[in-house]
Design an enzyme around this catalytic site. Structure first.
Site, mmCIF file in Angstrom:
data_model
loop_
_atom_site.group_PDB
_atom_site.id
_atom_site.type_symbol
_atom_site.label_atom_id
_atom_site.label_comp_id
_atom_site.label_asym_id
_atom_site.label_seq_id
_atom_site.Cartn_x
_atom_site.Cartn_y
_atom_site.Cartn_z
ATOM 1 N N GLU A 40 0.785 -1.196 0.070
ATOM 2 C CA GLU A 40 0.045 -0.109 -0.096
ATOM 3 C C GLU A 40 0.695 1.227 -0.009
ATOM 4 O O GLU A 40 0.679 2.216 -0.834
ATOM 5 C CB GLU A 40 -0.930 -0.008 1.243
ATOM 6 C CG GLU A 40 -1.897 1.264 1.634
ATOM 7 C CD GLU A 40 -2.184 1.475 2.898
ATOM 8 O OE1 GLU A 40 -2.242 2.701 3.144
ATOM 9 O OE2 GLU A 40 -2.163 0.622 3.914
ATOM 10 N N ASP A 44 0.645 3.774 -3.058
ATOM 11 C CA ASP A 44 0.338 5.124 -2.913
ATOM 12 C C ASP A 44 1.239 6.413 -3.626
ATOM 13 O O ASP A 44 0.676 6.943 -4.245
ATOM 14 C CB ASP A 44 0.458 5.378 -1.440
ATOM 15 C CG ASP A 44 0.043 6.878 -1.065
ATOM 16 O OD1 ASP A 44 -1.052 7.247 -1.287
ATOM 17 O OD2 ASP A 44 0.872 7.602 -0.832
ATOM 18 N N ASP A 113 -7.077 1.235 0.648
ATOM 19 C CA ASP A 113 -5.669 0.638 0.945
ATOM 20 C C ASP A 113 -5.386 -0.584 0.135
ATOM 21 O O ASP A 113 -4.415 -0.745 -0.551
ATOM 22 C CB ASP A 113 -5.613 0.295 2.388
ATOM 23 C CG ASP A 113 -5.637 1.381 3.514
ATOM 24 O OD1 ASP A 113 -5.446 2.406 2.869
ATOM 25 O OD2 ASP A 113 -5.755 1.189 4.606
ATOM 26 N N GLU A 116 -4.482 0.427 -3.561
ATOM 27 C CA GLU A 116 -3.028 1.027 -3.706
ATOM 28 C C GLU A 116 -2.187 -0.161 -3.438
ATOM 29 O O GLU A 116 -1.340 -0.103 -4.115
ATOM 30 C CB GLU A 116 -2.776 2.010 -2.431
ATOM 31 C CG GLU A 116 -3.575 3.319 -2.637
ATOM 32 C CD GLU A 116 -3.337 4.311 -1.407
ATOM 33 O OE1 GLU A 116 -3.502 5.354 -1.723
ATOM 34 O OE2 GLU A 116 -3.104 4.029 -0.578
#
Length: 243
Positions: A40, A44, A113, A116
């Site tokens: 994650e 991101d 989450d 990502e």
């Protein structure tokens, strides 16, 4: 890999060479120590970079502030959760028993989450070009609906929308000073709120007072100036957490 994962892979549109990365991306920390949090973190950063690049190419006349607003509308948690739902990610998440019973598979934060994390997994599996291809596809309708005119809103409206989107209380505006003659008066306004945030490990709640001071030739203008200061504080804090 079972047939359910194969269906999800088809919707995602990336044939993983390393299926273990894909399974890890779907694994919540409540299920296993080998979970998706590191993926994650990586995803991101990759998402932010590629969305920025796509917007940079699409909106040639947009300035830095406008590009930032466009990007924020696409990478905010609610938008990512919507994309995750469209892909059907929630029904394939690996969650611990407690998280599953509490509806974790439908929770925006967990879905965002996971999306990502999948981006991070694709990056490790196939690199930036594959990530850009998938992100452009997943976000295609949202990208097509974006326009700079959408963001020509005043600071008070933008601050209210930001706070509501993040589940925070709305601010209070208070005139703290007036100076000058009646025909040329300057107003000073304080915009303040108590910002409460859950800790990253889910234990305890921290609170801080956020405020901004603005001046203007009318109360309305002073409120707008104060709101802009507070909004910039939140955006700066959000950026710092992502770096």
């Amino acid at each position: 890999m079972d047939i359910n994962y194969q269906r999800l892979l088809k919707r995602i549109g990336h044939p993983f060479a390393n299926s273990a990365l894909f399974e890890q991306a779907l694994t919540h920390r409540s299920y296993s120590a080998q979970n998706n949090e590191r993926l994650e973190f990586l995803g991101d950063a990759v998402l932010g970079l590629l969305i920025s690049h796509i917007l940079y190419e699409r909106f040639e006349d947009a300035n830095e502030g406008e590009l930032s607003q466009l990007r924020a509308s696409l990478v905010k948690g609610e938008a990512l959760a919507e994309v995750a739902r469209e892909l059907g990610i929630g029904e394939h998440l690996r969650l611990g028993g407690g998280e599953m019973k509490s509806g974790g598979a439908r929770r925006d934060t967990i879905l965002a989450d996971a999306l990502e994390a999948i981006i991070g997994a694709i990056f490790l599996d196939a690199g930036i070009p594959a990530c850009r291809d998938r992100i452009a596809q997943w976000f295609s309708s949202r990208l097509d609906n974006l326009s700079l005119g959408t963001f020509n809103k005043d600071a008070k409206t933008l601050l209210q929308e930001y706070l509501q989107a993040h589940g925070r209380e709305l601010p209070l505006y208070e005139v703290i000073a007036t100076n000058g003659e009646a025909h040329a008066c300057t107003f000073t306004v304080r915009c303040g709120l108590r910002d409460v945030e859950q800790s990253t490990v889910g234990e305890g709640i921290g609170a801080r007072i956020v405020e901004g001071i603005g001046e203007g030739s009318s109360r309305k203008k002073a409120e707008q100036a104060a709101a802009k200061v507070v909004l910039e504080q939140f955006r700066a804090s959000e950026h710092a957490h992502k770096v």
